[in-house]
Design a protein around this motif. Structure first.
Motif, PDB file in Angstrom:
ATOM      1  N   ALA A   7     -23.026  -2.924 -11.145  1.00 30.50           N
ATOM      2  CA  ALA A   7     -21.674  -2.605 -11.630  1.00 30.50           C
ATOM      3  C   ALA A   7     -21.594  -2.967 -13.104  1.00 30.50           C
ATOM      4  CB  ALA A   7     -20.630  -3.385 -10.846  1.00 30.50           C
ATOM      5  N   ARG A   8     -20.948  -2.092 -13.871  1.00 25.38           N
ATOM      6  CA  ARG A   8     -20.711  -2.371 -15.295  1.00 25.38           C
ATOM      7  C   ARG A   8     -19.204  -2.446 -15.487  1.00 25.38           C
ATOM      8  NH1 ARG A   8     -19.590  -0.322 -20.436  1.00 25.38           N
ATOM      9  NH2 ARG A   8     -21.217  -0.719 -21.985  1.00 25.38           N
ATOM     10  N   ALA A   9     -18.730  -3.530 -16.103  1.00 27.83           N
ATOM     11  CA  ALA A   9     -17.296  -3.655 -16.398  1.00 27.83           C
ATOM     12  C   ALA A   9     -17.158  -4.174 -17.824  1.00 27.83           C
ATOM     13  CB  ALA A   9     -16.624  -4.623 -15.423  1.00 27.83           C
ATOM     14  N   ALA A  10     -16.163  -3.669 -18.536  1.00 33.35           N
ATOM     15  CA  ALA A  10     -15.965  -4.076 -19.930  1.00 33.35           C
ATOM     16  C   ALA A  10     -14.968  -5.229 -20.034  1.00 33.35           C
ATOM     17  CB  ALA A  10     -15.481  -2.887 -20.750  1.00 33.35           C
ATOM     18  N   ALA A  25      -4.592 -22.676  -9.210  1.00 29.39           N
ATOM     19  CA  ALA A  25      -5.615 -22.587  -8.159  1.00 29.39           C
ATOM     20  C   ALA A  25      -5.643 -21.178  -7.551  1.00 29.39           C
ATOM     21  CB  ALA A  25      -5.346 -23.625  -7.082  1.00 29.39           C
ATOM     22  N   HIS A  26      -4.473 -20.545  -7.472  1.00 32.01           N
ATOM     23  CA  HIS A  26      -4.413 -19.195  -6.897  1.00 32.01           C
ATOM     24  C   HIS A  26      -4.243 -18.123  -7.969  1.00 32.01           C
ATOM     25  CE1 HIS A  26      -3.441 -21.742  -3.387  1.00 32.01           C
ATOM     26  NE2 HIS A  26      -4.297 -20.910  -2.822  1.00 32.01           N
ATOM     27  N   VAL A  27      -4.367 -18.534  -9.222  1.00 31.68           N
ATOM     28  CA  VAL A  27      -4.354 -17.607 -10.362  1.00 31.68           C
ATOM     29  C   VAL A  27      -3.070 -16.760 -10.375  1.00 31.68           C
ATOM     30  CG1 VAL A  27      -5.879 -16.241 -11.823  1.00 31.68           C
ATOM     31  CG2 VAL A  27      -6.830 -17.399  -9.835  1.00 31.68           C
ATOM     32  N   ILE A  28      -1.931 -17.453 -10.373  1.00 35.60           N
ATOM     33  CA  ILE A  28      -0.627 -16.792 -10.479  1.00 35.60           C
ATOM     34  C   ILE A  28      -0.068 -17.117 -11.871  1.00 35.60           C
ATOM     35  CG2 ILE A  28       1.650 -16.490  -9.433  1.00 35.60           C
ATOM     36  CD1 ILE A  28      -0.769 -15.866  -7.590  1.00 35.60           C
ATOM     37  N   PRO A  29       0.041 -16.113 -12.747  1.00 36.51           N
ATOM     38  CA  PRO A  29       0.414 -16.386 -14.135  1.00 36.51           C
ATOM     39  C   PRO A  29       1.914 -16.658 -14.294  1.00 36.51           C
ATOM     40  CG  PRO A  29       0.261 -14.031 -13.783  1.00 36.51           C
ATOM     41  CD  PRO A  29      -0.131 -14.682 -12.475  1.00 36.51           C
ATOM     42  N   CYS A  30       2.270 -17.412 -15.347  1.00 38.66           N
ATOM     43  CA  CYS A  30       3.690 -17.619 -15.662  1.00 38.66           C
ATOM     44  C   CYS A  30       4.291 -16.371 -16.278  1.00 38.66           C
ATOM     45  CB  CYS A  30       3.859 -18.761 -16.670  1.00 38.66           C
ATOM     46  SG  CYS A  30       3.542 -20.371 -15.985  1.00 38.66           S
ATOM     47  N   ASN A  31       3.467 -15.561 -16.939  1.00 34.63           N
ATOM     48  CA  ASN A  31       4.019 -14.377 -17.602  1.00 34.63           C
ATOM     49  C   ASN A  31       3.131 -13.163 -17.373  1.00 34.63           C
ATOM     50  OD1 ASN A  31       2.258 -15.842 -19.826  1.00 34.63           O
ATOM     51  ND2 ASN A  31       2.381 -13.708 -20.458  1.00 34.63           N
ATOM     52  N   ALA A  32       3.759 -11.987 -17.424  1.00 31.68           N
ATOM     53  CA  ALA A  32       2.991 -10.738 -17.342  1.00 31.68           C
ATOM     54  C   ALA A  32       2.204 -10.578 -18.643  1.00 31.68           C
ATOM     55  CB  ALA A  32       3.937  -9.567 -17.138  1.00 31.68           C
ATOM     56  N   SER A  33       1.080  -9.862 -18.576  1.00 36.13           N
ATOM     57  CA  SER A  33       0.258  -9.640 -19.769  1.00 36.13           C
ATOM     58  C   SER A  33      -0.147  -8.172 -19.815  1.00 36.13           C
ATOM     59  CB  SER A  33      -0.969 -10.555 -19.739  1.00 36.13           C
ATOM     60  OG  SER A  33      -1.687 -10.380 -18.530  1.00 36.13           O
ATOM     61  N   LEU A  34      -0.596  -7.746 -20.987  1.00 39.27           N
ATOM     62  CA  LEU A  34      -0.950  -6.327 -21.149  1.00 39.27           C
ATOM     63  C   LEU A  34      -2.141  -6.243 -22.101  1.00 39.27           C
ATOM     64  CD1 LEU A  34       1.752  -3.601 -21.634  1.00 39.27           C
ATOM     65  CD2 LEU A  34      -0.518  -3.376 -22.610  1.00 39.27           C
ATOM     66  N   SER A  35      -3.159  -5.470 -21.706  1.00 34.91           N
ATOM     67  CA  SER A  35      -4.392  -5.477 -22.499  1.00 34.91           C
ATOM     68  C   SER A  35      -4.941  -4.075 -22.717  1.00 34.91           C
ATOM     69  CB  SER A  35      -5.457  -6.310 -21.790  1.00 34.91           C
ATOM     70  OG  SER A  35      -5.724  -5.760 -20.518  1.00 34.91           O
ATOM     71  N   MET A  36      -5.907  -4.018 -23.630  1.00 34.37           N
ATOM     72  CA  MET A  36      -6.685  -2.801 -23.842  1.00 34.37           C
ATOM     73  C   MET A  36      -8.118  -3.105 -23.387  1.00 34.37           C
ATOM     74  SD  MET A  36      -7.300  -0.796 -27.437  1.00 34.37           S
ATOM     75  CE  MET A  36      -8.719  -1.662 -28.147  1.00 34.37           C
ATOM     76  N   THR A  37      -8.645  -2.250 -22.525  1.00 35.92           N
ATOM     77  CA  THR A  37     -10.031  -2.425 -22.079  1.00 35.92           C
ATOM     78  C   THR A  37     -10.970  -1.962 -23.188  1.00 35.92           C
ATOM     79  OG1 THR A  37      -9.357  -2.098 -19.792  1.00 35.92           O
ATOM     80  CG2 THR A  37     -11.685  -1.745 -20.269  1.00 35.92           C
ATOM     81  N   LEU A  38     -12.070  -2.713 -23.379  1.00 31.76           N
ATOM     82  CA  LEU A  38     -13.021  -2.391 -24.445  1.00 31.76           C
ATOM     83  C   LEU A  38     -14.154  -1.520 -23.886  1.00 31.76           C
ATOM     84  CD1 LEU A  38     -13.077  -5.809 -26.322  1.00 31.76           C
ATOM     85  CD2 LEU A  38     -11.689  -3.779 -26.790  1.00 31.76           C
ATOM     86  N   ASP A  39     -15.103  -1.218 -24.745  1.00 32.33           N
ATOM     87  CA  ASP A  39     -16.155  -0.279 -24.373  1.00 32.33           C
ATOM     88  C   ASP A  39     -17.540  -0.943 -24.442  1.00 32.33           C
ATOM     89  OD1 ASP A  39     -17.117   2.292 -23.738  1.00 32.33           O
ATOM     90  OD2 ASP A  39     -17.685   2.592 -25.824  1.00 32.33           O
TER      91      ASP A  39
END
Ligand code: PMV
Length: 346
Positions: A7-10, A25-39
């Motif tokens: 599998a390849r993931a950027a 521990a359960h990876v529940i964030p305090c805030n929503a986030s938004l990203s750009m996937t790279l190449d």
């Protein structure tokens, strides 16, 4: 012997960042986030079920040879393999070989791409192929929340929940990221100035843990919903000035929170400031270039693809900049049978 899957993931660069967890521990964030996937900045992971083996074998390609993974790196992968086997209700040992496509010793975080690629490869090797929201949620459980966003290409939002809902939630409930627009919708460049290639001393996990001790943390959380709206409006209108002003503000504020946490975390180096000044002078010269930094000193500069060569040249000319990587908006992970294309040599 089973054939196995690669599998390849950027990696992804957050435009509005995840910082602080209601339940780490359960990876529940305090805030929503938004990203750009790279190449270019991507990880590749090969996984094969090894039913006759006594235990997992976890190897890391160091540019020349596949060597047994060690220390914290080994621990986090081994834990995630157990977690995935638990979820898939399967006991089979695994052979894992993984590598980063990032230029060697670039000091760039690889946990998002690495855990997303690992999760995708293992799910295929164990006969439970995961993609999309399912892959995103399984990758999130690795402990690297940003891995949830690497399950999609283009622009991706990872939601959060209101504190009262989060407090009452079933800790095993899914919380996948959601794709907003694919990589064709608005290709942008991410020109990365490496000012320090050493592994960071304070992990993002420690950063999330300390975030709430900063007097600025609550103020940031109150502002993030407006910032997400601005980023979404900027994406809808393909408005780089609005996107850039918002992402730069968010990055500076994350570091303000980190620097004012107890104990404080100082990720910046002199080269970080030099790159930030360079970006400001590029803007003064009419180029829409905007800076963001993750939990480290290196500076990602978001700009139009046609401006990337000028931005890269300006950053390269700075004394503390060790190297510059030119990346861009990239696509979703892919999985195929067998070893990585081109063998292990990069
Ligand atoms: O996914 P983690 O636990 O490595 O945390 C990511 C933290 C930042 O990279 C600083 C922000 C983000 O949203 O990617």
């Amino acid at each position: 012997m089973q054939e196995g899957f690669t599998a390849r993931a950027a990696a992804n660069i957050a435009l509005v960042k995840y910082w602080g967890a209601t339940d780490l521990a359960h990876v529940i964030p305090c805030n929503a986030s938004l990203s750009m996937t790279l190449d270019e900045c991507a990880s590749e992971c090969f996984a094969r079920a090894a039913p006759d083996a006594l235990s997992d074998e976890i190897l890391l390609y160091n540019g020349e040879a596949l060597l047994p993974a060690e220390g914290e790196f080994h621990r986090r992968i081994a834990e995630h393999l157990d977690r995935l086997r638990d979820i898939f209700d399967c006991m089979t040992p695994l052979y894992i070989a993984t590598r980063n496509r990032f230029p060697a010793a670039a000091g760039l975080a690889s946990s998002a791409s690495g855990f997303c690629a690992l999760t995708a490869a293992v799910s295929h090797a164990l006969g439970k192929p995961a993609a999309g929201a399912n892959l995103s949620d399984l990758a999130r459980r690795s402990g690297s929340g940003s891995a949830s966003r690497s399950a999609f290409g283009g622009y991706v939002r990872w939601p959060a929940e209101d504190a009262d809902i989060a407090a009452a939630r079933d800790s095993d409930a899914a919380l996948p990221a959601v794709p907003i627009a694919d990589e064709e919708y608005w290709p942008l460049a991410d020109v990365i100035a490496i000012v320090d290639a050493n592994p960071k001393k304070i992990s993002s996990l420690d950063g999330h843990r300390r975030a709430a001790s900063s007097p600025h943390f609550r103020a940031r959380l109150a502002e993030v919903p407006n910032r997400l709206l601005r980023v979404e409006a900027a994406l809808a209108a393909r408005d780089l000035d609005l996107l850039g002003a918002t992402l730069e503000e968010d990055a500076i504020e994350l570091h303000l929170v980190a620097m004012s946490s107890q104990p404080p975390i100082h990720y910046w180096r002199p080269g970080t400031i030099a790159a930030l000044e360079c970006v400001r002078s590029l803007r003064a010269g009419g180029i829409s270039a905007w800076a963001t930094m993750d939990a480290g000193p290196n500076v990602h500069v978001i700009c139009r693809p046609e401006d990337a060569p000028t931005v890269a040249e300006s950053l390269r000319a700075l004394d503390p900049v060790r190297r510059v990587i030119e990346d861009k908006t990239g696509g979703a992970p892919c999985v195929y049978p067998g070893f990585p294309e081109g063998g292990w040599v990069i």
